[in-house]
Enzyme design. Structure first.
Site, PDB file in Angstrom:
ATOM      1  N   GLU A   1      73.667  77.233 -36.284  1.00  0.00           N
ATOM      2  CA  GLU A   1      74.607  78.200 -36.191  1.00  0.00           C
ATOM      3  C   GLU A   1      74.221  79.299 -36.675  1.00  0.00           C
ATOM      4  O   GLU A   1      73.750  79.506 -37.973  1.00  0.00           O
ATOM      5  CB  GLU A   1      76.081  77.453 -36.998  1.00  0.00           C
ATOM      6  CG  GLU A   1      77.103  78.242 -36.774  1.00  0.00           C
ATOM      7  CD  GLU A   1      78.307  78.021 -37.646  1.00  0.00           C
ATOM      8  OE1 GLU A   1      79.367  78.344 -37.382  1.00  0.00           O
ATOM      9  OE2 GLU A   1      78.023  77.679 -38.876  1.00  0.00           O
TER      10      GLU A   1
ATOM     11  N   HIS B   1      84.584  73.741 -32.465  1.00  0.00           N
ATOM     12  CA  HIS B   1      85.730  73.507 -33.524  1.00  0.00           C
ATOM     13  C   HIS B   1      86.211  74.506 -34.154  1.00  0.00           C
ATOM     14  O   HIS B   1      87.174  74.447 -34.966  1.00  0.00           O
ATOM     15  CB  HIS B   1      85.102  72.230 -34.381  1.00  0.00           C
ATOM     16  CG  HIS B   1      83.940  72.802 -35.189  1.00  0.00           C
ATOM     17  ND1 HIS B   1      82.769  72.790 -34.575  1.00  0.00           N
ATOM     18  CD2 HIS B   1      84.217  72.930 -36.598  1.00  0.00           C
ATOM     19  CE1 HIS B   1      82.030  73.455 -35.691  1.00  0.00           C
ATOM     20  NE2 HIS B   1      82.870  73.230 -36.785  1.00  0.00           N
ATOM     21  N   ASP B   2      85.687  75.493 -34.160  1.00  0.00           N
ATOM     22  CA  ASP B   2      85.936  76.636 -34.911  1.00  0.00           C
ATOM     23  C   ASP B   2      86.624  77.817 -34.227  1.00  0.00           C
ATOM     24  O   ASP B   2      86.951  78.951 -34.692  1.00  0.00           O
ATOM     25  CB  ASP B   2      84.844  77.404 -35.617  1.00  0.00           C
ATOM     26  CG  ASP B   2      84.137  76.550 -36.679  1.00  0.00           C
ATOM     27  OD1 ASP B   2      84.729  75.896 -37.630  1.00  0.00           O
ATOM     28  OD2 ASP B   2      82.846  76.809 -36.943  1.00  0.00           O
TER      29      ASP B   2
ATOM     30  N   ASP C   1      75.383  66.957 -37.861  1.00  0.00           N
ATOM     31  CA  ASP C   1      75.614  68.357 -38.268  1.00  0.00           C
ATOM     32  C   ASP C   1      75.023  68.229 -39.611  1.00  0.00           C
ATOM     33  O   ASP C   1      75.042  67.396 -40.313  1.00  0.00           O
ATOM     34  CB  ASP C   1      77.269  68.692 -38.409  1.00  0.00           C
ATOM     35  CG  ASP C   1      77.500  69.724 -37.992  1.00  0.00           C
ATOM     36  OD1 ASP C   1      77.200  70.954 -38.559  1.00  0.00           O
ATOM     37  OD2 ASP C   1      78.389  69.898 -37.275  1.00  0.00           O
TER      38      ASP C   1
ATOM     39  N   ASP D   1      74.294  73.903 -39.781  1.00  0.00           N
ATOM     40  CA  ASP D   1      75.525  74.784 -40.145  1.00  0.00           C
ATOM     41  C   ASP D   1      74.975  76.082 -40.928  1.00  0.00           C
ATOM     42  O   ASP D   1      74.207  76.061 -41.994  1.00  0.00           O
ATOM     43  CB  ASP D   1      76.443  73.809 -41.225  1.00  0.00           C
ATOM     44  CG  ASP D   1      77.811  74.563 -41.412  1.00  0.00           C
ATOM     45  OD1 ASP D   1      78.648  74.792 -40.528  1.00  0.00           O
ATOM     46  OD2 ASP D   1      78.278  74.968 -42.545  1.00  0.00           O
TER      47      ASP D   1
HETATM   48  C1  GLC Z   1      80.489  76.423 -39.946  1.00  0.00           C
HETATM   49  C2  GLC Z   1      81.284  75.569 -39.499  1.00  0.00           C
HETATM   50  C3  GLC Z   1      82.934  75.511 -39.876  1.00  0.00           C
HETATM   51  C4  GLC Z   1      82.697  75.309 -41.409  1.00  0.00           C
HETATM   52  C5  GLC Z   1      81.877  76.249 -41.934  1.00  0.00           C
HETATM   53  C6  GLC Z   1      81.506  76.128 -43.547  1.00  0.00           C
HETATM   54  O1  GLC Z   1      80.964  77.769 -39.431  1.00  0.00           O
HETATM   55  O2  GLC Z   1      81.042  75.247 -38.165  1.00  0.00           O
HETATM   56  O3  GLC Z   1      83.790  74.553 -39.489  1.00  0.00           O
HETATM   57  O4  GLC Z   1      84.087  75.635 -42.002  1.00  0.00           O
HETATM   58  O5  GLC Z   1      80.636  76.227 -41.500  1.00  0.00           O
HETATM   59  O6  GLC Z   1      80.777  74.956 -43.688  1.00  0.00           O
END
Ligand code: GLC
Length: 584
Positions: A277, A352-353, A121, A223
């Site tokens: 992402e 995970h979100d 990540d 991310d």
């Molecule tokens: C992304 C991650 C999430 C995190 C956010 C801030 O959305 O997947 O888990 O809280 O970024 O880094």
């Protein structure tokens, strides 16, 4: 032979094939299947209740047995864990709870010996306020790290409104007394945004990425990557509807310049891939990020599916009515066409979100749990794009549905709860919503067996374990069972790997408006597949479109006994039944 309105369809498939050869080269990361590990909840070997790297090492044979090719690890870097590792204190050190760099090296070696690739990540929109850079930066206005972050001097007045995801007041500017200035944090107050506009910041990031590539990692999941570029004049933004800010954040003036630079300086030097992402990336902009000629990223996660069951413009609030299958299909149809000629898509139903896939897109009641979980696996593994599975999906793990705010550990739920409370909102409605929407539905520990704490830890788990691990939602039980979700998962993974058509073949959806059956074909050279999925709790009869013709159909895999497929065009499907046919 498949003779779909012969001339028209054949011409189409010939054309799309030509384009395929020109722009869609074959690569390991298109053919690979990704398994996402949330280390904190995977497997604890020390008894401190927190999963660790040695826990992953211990389970490498299990992971390899799934048939997947690539592991994506959620952040494992040193972090005070305000946002479970997404607040990085040191990019080159392993989080103490997770182990040491020696453990990491052993993990990587263990993966390589099993032909598993590793995707890390990359969290570089922000870091932790405990990172050395930020500690220096906030220490004085003329510190050499000052310009590593976004500062707004207080003498200029209150900074223009920016929304924050995890801030108790939703305010992304935090006042810092020491230098009488505000710093920007799109996420929690302990996650200050890095200033990509400063070339030194970018160089630091590139060097850090080289560090991990030199160790042998195979790529990065990036991310909130569209957020990295900001207009540093910090203009007032028109955000009458507060949550429109996401699209604004994703359209920074230099986002493409930075991604291109990152690609040139780092990624292009390795046999690696990147998946961003992509909150806020609109489908019309998709190719700007992933067209092969642009040399930015390889693929990204769009948010259209993840927002399907949410209120319009809201990230964390469920809509009142249930999502419709026609809407679900539209998301996949649109995104498949977006990448039909160039670029490449990523396919995921959970991470995970977000809540658990089977609870969200299937039906996790005892009657339909197994069939809907296996149907969803069939779906993801017969679509075009790289499929991503989240740990526990392979055994059909379900939402935990916590009822008490004290059960939650996630800054997102806890701070929004405080926000609702402080603003005299309805806490019951909030808690009900979290049962379906909370991120921690996905973050409860992995179920390994029926022993205490599901075999996850010998200590006190960092977060509650879903008690249904005892009811055969666990690895060891399902490994022994011929018709378990896990056994089916392995079969369908193997099927995809044996048929390139399921990876690269063109995709055609039949009856996009049908609200119960999702039927489509995949075609590649002379191979044709028909996939039928009953997304409902009832028996359904489905009739193929009139222009589909074939001589012979061979059933490759079904998650249940076939009820009736003797006629040429008509199929009877049990609730949540999935069937894959090869048509000849
Ligand atoms: C992304 C991650 C999430 C995190 C956010 C801030 O959305 O997947 O888990 O809280 O970024 O880094």
């Amino acid at each position: 032979m498949w003779t779909v309105t012969l001339s028209r369809k054949r011409t189409n498939s010939y054309l799309s094939f030509t384009i395929l050869v020109m722009s869609n080269t074959h690569t390991w990361w298109k053919e690979g299947i990704v398994y996402q590990i949330y280390p904190r909840s995977f497997n604890d070997t020390t008894g401190n209740g927190i999963g660790d790297l040695r826990g992953i090492i211990e389970r490498l044979d299990y992971i390899a047995s799934l048939g997947i090719d690539i592991i994506w690890l959620n952040p494992i870097y040193d972090s005070p864990n305000d946002d479970n590792g997404y607040d990085i204190r040191d990019y080159r050190t392993i989080m103490q709870e997770f182990g040491t760099m020696e453990d990491f090296d052993e993990l990587l070696a263990g993966m390589k010996s099993r032909n598993l690739r590793l995707v890390m990540d990359l969290v570089v929109n922000h870091c932790s306020d405990e990172h050395e850079w930020f500690k220096e930066s906030r220490s004085s206005r003329d510190n050499r790290y000052r310009d590593y972050f976004h500062w707004w001097p207080a003498e200029k007045g209150t900074p223009p409104k920016r929304w924050s995801y995890f801030d108790i007041e939703e305010n992304a500017w935090q006042y810092d007394k020491n230098t009488d200035a505000y710093y920007l944090h799109y996420f929690a107050v302990k996650q200050p945004d890095l200033k990509w506009e400063n070339p030194k910041v970018r160089q630091e990031i590139y060097e850090m990425m080289h560090f991990w590539f030199k160790k042998g990692v195979d790529g990065f999941r990036m991310d909130v990557i569209p957020f990295i570029s900001k207009d540093t004049s910090y203009p007032e933004i028109d955000a009458t509807a507060p949550h429109e800010f996401i699209a604004y954040y994703a359209n920074g003036p230099k986002v493409h310049e930075y991604l291109n630079e990152l690609n040139q300086e780092v990624i292009s030097k390795y046999d690696a891939f990147t998946v961003g992402e992509g909150p806020g990336i609109h489908i019309d902009q998709a190719l700007d990020f992933v067209h092969e000629d642009r040399k930015e990223m390889d693929m990204f996660f769009h948010f259209d599916l993840m927002s399907l069951d949410r209120k319009p413009g809201e990230v964390f609030t469920m809509r009142e009515d249930r999502w419709k299958l026609s809407e679900f299909k539209k998301v996949f149809n649109d995104w498949d066409s977006a990448f039909a000629k160039a670029g490449w898509g990523s396919l995921f139903l959970a991470n995970h979100d977000f809540p658990r896939a089977v609870s969200r897109w299937g039906n996790d009641s005892p009657e339909h749990w197994k069939n809907s979980a296996t149907l969803l696996h069939t779906f993801l593994l017969t679509m075009r794009g790289t499929p991503y599975f989240y740990q526990g999906d392979e055994i059909g793990m379900t939402n935990v549905r916590f009822t008490d705010i004290n059960d939650y550990r996630d800054i997102n739920t806890i701070n929004r709860y405080e926000y609702v409370k402080n603003n005299k909102g309805d806490l019951k409605t909030f808690m009900d919503n979290e049962q379906h929407a909370a991120r921690e539905n996905a973050r409860t520990p992995m179920h390994w067996d029926t022993s205490e704490n599901a075999g996850f830890t010998s200590g006190e788990p960092w977060i509650g374990i879903n008690p249904n691990y005892a009811e055969n939602i666990n690895v060891s039980g399902q490994e022994k069972e011929e018709h378990s979700i896990l056994s089916y998962f392995k079969k369908i993974v193997a099927l995809r790997k044996n048929h390139k058509a399921l990876v690269y073949g063109t995709y055609t959806c039949f009856h996009p408006d049908h609200e119960r059956i999702y039927a489509y074909s995949r075609a590649y050279h002379d191979q044709h597949f028909l996939i039928l999925l009953n997304f409902s709790d009832t028996i359904e009869t489905y009739c193929l479109p009139p222009d589909i013709n074939y001589n012979r159909k061979v059933k490759l895999l079904s998650n249940q006994k076939i009820l009736d497929d003797k006629t040429y065009k008509e199929f009877m499907l049990a609730p949540w039944q999935s069937i894959i046919y090869k048509l000849e």
